[in-house]
Design a protein around this motif. Structure first.
Motif, mmCIF file in Angstrom:
data_model
loop_
_atom_site.group_PDB
_atom_site.id
_atom_site.type_symbol
_atom_site.label_atom_id
_atom_site.label_comp_id
_atom_site.label_asym_id
_atom_site.label_seq_id
_atom_site.Cartn_x
_atom_site.Cartn_y
_atom_site.Cartn_z
ATOM 1 N N ARG A 283 0.776 -1.191 0.165
ATOM 2 C CA ARG A 283 -0.021 -0.078 -0.104
ATOM 3 C C ARG A 283 0.721 1.221 -0.078
ATOM 4 N NH1 ARG A 283 -2.785 -3.914 2.928
ATOM 5 N NH2 ARG A 283 -4.766 -4.273 2.669
ATOM 6 N N ARG A 284 2.037 1.232 0.788
ATOM 7 C CA ARG A 284 2.819 2.161 0.821
ATOM 8 C C ARG A 284 4.316 1.902 0.361
ATOM 9 N NH1 ARG A 284 3.794 6.652 5.793
ATOM 10 N NH2 ARG A 284 6.151 7.180 5.160
ATOM 11 N N TRP A 285 5.011 2.275 -0.594
ATOM 12 C CA TRP A 285 6.418 1.634 -0.945
ATOM 13 C C TRP A 285 7.513 2.232 -0.248
ATOM 14 C CZ3 TRP A 285 6.506 0.986 -6.944
ATOM 15 C CH2 TRP A 285 5.319 0.462 -7.543
ATOM 16 N N TRP A 286 7.392 3.262 0.540
ATOM 17 C CA TRP A 286 8.536 3.992 0.905
ATOM 18 C C TRP A 286 8.198 4.281 2.582
ATOM 19 C CZ3 TRP A 286 7.923 8.962 3.169
ATOM 20 C CH2 TRP A 286 6.482 9.530 2.579
ATOM 21 N N TRP A 287 9.426 4.891 3.235
ATOM 22 C CA TRP A 287 9.405 5.247 4.484
ATOM 23 C C TRP A 287 10.508 6.122 4.399
ATOM 24 C CZ3 TRP A 287 6.027 4.400 8.063
ATOM 25 C CH2 TRP A 287 6.383 4.727 9.601
ATOM 26 N N PRO A 288 10.549 7.217 5.209
ATOM 27 C CA PRO A 288 11.646 8.381 5.140
ATOM 28 C C PRO A 288 13.050 7.446 5.197
ATOM 29 C CG PRO A 288 10.122 9.130 6.702
ATOM 30 C CD PRO A 288 9.400 7.650 6.401
ATOM 31 N N GLY A 289 13.679 7.854 4.058
ATOM 32 C CA GLY A 289 14.965 7.350 3.757
ATOM 33 C C GLY A 289 15.029 5.993 3.189
ATOM 34 N N LEU A 290 13.672 5.267 2.797
ATOM 35 C CA LEU A 290 13.663 3.749 2.395
ATOM 36 C C LEU A 290 12.719 3.637 1.196
ATOM 37 C CD1 LEU A 290 14.222 0.878 2.429
ATOM 38 C CD2 LEU A 290 12.461 0.555 4.264
ATOM 39 N N LEU A 291 13.037 3.214 0.155
ATOM 40 C CA LEU A 291 12.012 2.871 -1.009
ATOM 41 C C LEU A 291 12.132 1.616 -1.485
ATOM 42 C CD1 LEU A 291 10.263 4.007 -3.265
ATOM 43 C CD2 LEU A 291 12.314 4.295 -4.452
ATOM 44 N N CYS A 292 10.943 0.782 -1.643
ATOM 45 C CA CYS A 292 11.051 -0.511 -2.058
ATOM 46 C C CYS A 292 10.475 -0.422 -3.472
ATOM 47 C CB CYS A 292 9.790 -1.069 -1.256
ATOM 48 S SG CYS A 292 10.172 -1.451 0.550
ATOM 49 N N ILE A 293 11.173 -1.242 -4.459
ATOM 50 C CA ILE A 293 10.765 -1.431 -5.746
ATOM 51 C C ILE A 293 10.872 -3.029 -6.118
ATOM 52 C CG2 ILE A 293 11.663 1.009 -6.346
ATOM 53 C CD1 ILE A 293 13.861 -0.267 -7.646
ATOM 54 N N GLY A 294 10.448 -3.225 -7.311
ATOM 55 C CA GLY A 294 10.432 -4.391 -7.944
ATOM 56 C C GLY A 294 9.613 -5.590 -7.040
ATOM 57 N N ASP A 295 10.236 -6.641 -6.886
ATOM 58 C CA ASP A 295 9.278 -7.602 -6.279
ATOM 59 C C ASP A 295 8.899 -7.305 -4.517
ATOM 60 O OD1 ASP A 295 8.903 -8.906 -8.303
ATOM 61 O OD2 ASP A 295 10.349 -10.866 -7.600
ATOM 62 N N ALA A 296 10.110 -6.657 -4.034
ATOM 63 C CA ALA A 296 9.730 -6.032 -2.716
ATOM 64 C C ALA A 296 8.787 -5.043 -2.641
ATOM 65 C CB ALA A 296 11.109 -5.374 -2.566
ATOM 66 N N ALA A 297 8.274 -4.700 -3.597
ATOM 67 C CA ALA A 297 6.986 -3.588 -3.871
ATOM 68 C C ALA A 297 5.749 -4.353 -4.200
ATOM 69 C CB ALA A 297 7.071 -2.161 -4.638
ATOM 70 N N HIS A 298 5.952 -5.434 -4.984
ATOM 71 C CA HIS A 298 4.770 -6.034 -5.814
ATOM 72 C C HIS A 298 5.316 -7.210 -6.337
ATOM 73 C CE1 HIS A 298 6.905 -4.360 -9.467
ATOM 74 N NE2 HIS A 298 6.700 -3.346 -8.981
ATOM 75 N N ALA A 299 4.760 -8.256 -5.554
ATOM 76 C CA ALA A 299 5.226 -9.617 -6.167
ATOM 77 C C ALA A 299 4.246 -10.115 -7.031
ATOM 78 C CB ALA A 299 4.969 -10.775 -5.126
ATOM 79 N N MET A 300 4.832 -10.615 -8.449
ATOM 80 C CA MET A 300 4.210 -10.738 -9.534
ATOM 81 C C MET A 300 3.822 -12.401 -9.602
ATOM 82 S SD MET A 300 3.784 -7.481 -10.313
ATOM 83 C CE MET A 300 2.790 -7.602 -11.842
ATOM 84 N N SER A 301 2.773 -12.416 -10.365
ATOM 85 C CA SER A 301 2.534 -14.099 -10.802
ATOM 86 C C SER A 301 3.374 -14.220 -11.925
ATOM 87 C CB SER A 301 1.002 -14.332 -11.241
ATOM 88 O OG SER A 301 0.813 -15.011 -11.948
#
Length: 414
Positions: A283-301
């Motif tokens: 729902r939220r990809w980031w925190w102050p100083g931290l960003l999640c992308i790729g599978d860390a943000a959205h696991a795909m089939s």
């Protein structure tokens, strides 16, 4: 004794998202260090489908010639089988403008080696293999670095950074530590991966799933083997393994009679690797100083083979947003609007792709598991593909490029 080191951006995870991000940041003159827990990239059954959006990006980065020199096969169309043994061509990649008129099947380790070799040509890029991240460093509610531990000796390390980017997959240590929780969607199946030898004359130009009763099989052509995926209802792994390798070989031979003469290559069920298929997004990809992308943000089939390509697009959007901000000296909470902007840009294509995957799950896999494939593929896409020629272009374009494909920023082009 703890070693303390410093970089501008710490990227955790040396998969496609992490390595592409490291390359782009370094070309933007940003000090970046990528940390990868494994010693090398040699792991089987990772996403190997490189779509036209990624091939175009590699051309923009000046890496197209190197990429085309890698061992690869190409897919020219996307098809579904019919009960009479014929097939319906849904998407024709050849209708797209060359040289982006196909999907390339490339071993992921070769692609990652190419990207890291190019990144090492930049003086501000560093990669540390065999180094695991154990958690973020948090000060006053802001992530200011990451705790590292070499896997083969050496003491712990504190890597300080202006921003940390989590590219460490769907089991991300960093996103869990930050309390970022994904929204999960129901997936009714898992995937079992294995290899079969490829021989001269095998069809390698199309992806055509095989259906028989409640069983589904899909073979991805490689230069010297087929990478095969068997789909079955989630939770079937204990029963499959209890039935034994002979029963599994018989299932494969029934689904693909043309491969029946080589199922002996499955020596035991240890050669069959199960993937717990997930579909989720933060729902939220980031925190102050931290960003999640790729599978860390959205696991795909695995449906559609889009995982690598969506992760690469995330990396491009992240670098495009971060480099100007870091050049202005922003760090800590001052980067919050930048991290938020990355999520805002990449959420719509993620939602669109996951919606398409969920639809594919319902009309293909769930129909198969319910035994409703005898009448052939769903009528509407077949009708459009047969009688509305532009539909075959549209299907191919949607698969090859996806929604909102990113371009390399000017400062990263060669």
């Amino acid at each position: 004794m703890v070693t303390v080191s410093r970089t501008t951006v710490a990227v955790v995870g040396g998969g496609p998202a992490g390595v592409v991000l490291g390359l782009l940041l370094a070309r933007g003159g940003v000090d970046v260090r990528v940390v990868e827990s494994h010693d090398d990239f040699l792991r089987d059954f990772r996403g190997d489908t490189v779509h036209a959006s990624t091939i175009r990006l590699l051309d923009e980065l000046g890496l197209g010639e190197r990429f085309r020199a890698l061992p690869q096969t190409r897919l020219d169309d996307l098809s579904l089988p019919r009960p009479d043994g014929s097939r319906v061509v849904l998407g024709e990649f050849s209708r797209l403008r060359p040289p982006y008129d196909h999907v390339a099947m490339v071993p992921q380790w070769d692609l990652l080696d190419l990207l890291t070799t190019a990144a090492r040509e930049e003086p501000s890029f560093t990669i540390s293999m065999g180094t695991a991240a154990s958690g973020p460093i948090v000060e006053d509610g802001v992530v200011t670095g990451v705790h590292l531990q070499p896997r083969h000796g050496g003491g712990p390390e504190e890597l300080r950074a202006d921003v940390v980017v989590a590219c460490d997959g769907r089991n991300s240590v960093l996103r869990t530590a930050a309390g970022l929780r994904p929204r999960c969607f129901r997936v009714g199946f898992d995937t079992w991966w294995f290899r079969l030898p490829r021989r001269a004359g095998d069809d390698g130009a199309a992806l055509v799933p095989a259906f028989d009763g409640r069983d589904v099989l899909l073979a991805f052509p490689r230069r010297d083997h087929h990478q095969v995926a068997y789909f079955a209802p989630k939770g079937s792994d204990p029963a499959l393994r209890a039935a034994g390798v002979a029963a599994f070989r018989a299932t494969v031979a029934r689904l693909r009679p043309d491969l029946a003469d080589r199922v002996g290559a499955i020596r035991s069920m240890d050669d069959v690797h199960v993937l717990d298929v997930r579909l989720d997004r933060l729902r939220r990809w980031w925190w102050p100083g931290l960003l999640c992308i790729g599978d860390a943000a959205h696991a795909m089939s695995p449906a559609g083979g889009v995982g690598i390509n969506l992760a690469v697009q995330d990396a491009v959007a992240t670098a495009t947003a971060l480099v100007p901000a870091l050049r202005r000296g922003l760090h800590g909470r001052a980067l919050d609007p930048v991290l938020r902007a990355v999520q805002r840009r990449r959420t719509p294509p993620t939602v669109a792709v996951q919606a398409a995957q969920r639809l594919l799950h319902r009309v293909v896999f769930e129909r198969a598991f319910a035994g409703r494939t005898a009448g052939g593929p769903p009528l509407l896409p077949v009708f459009l593909a047969r009688w509305v020629p532009p539909a075959r272009w549209a299907y191919a374009r949607a698969v090859a490029f996806g929604p909102l494909p990113e371009h390399a920023p000017p400062w990263a082009r060669r």
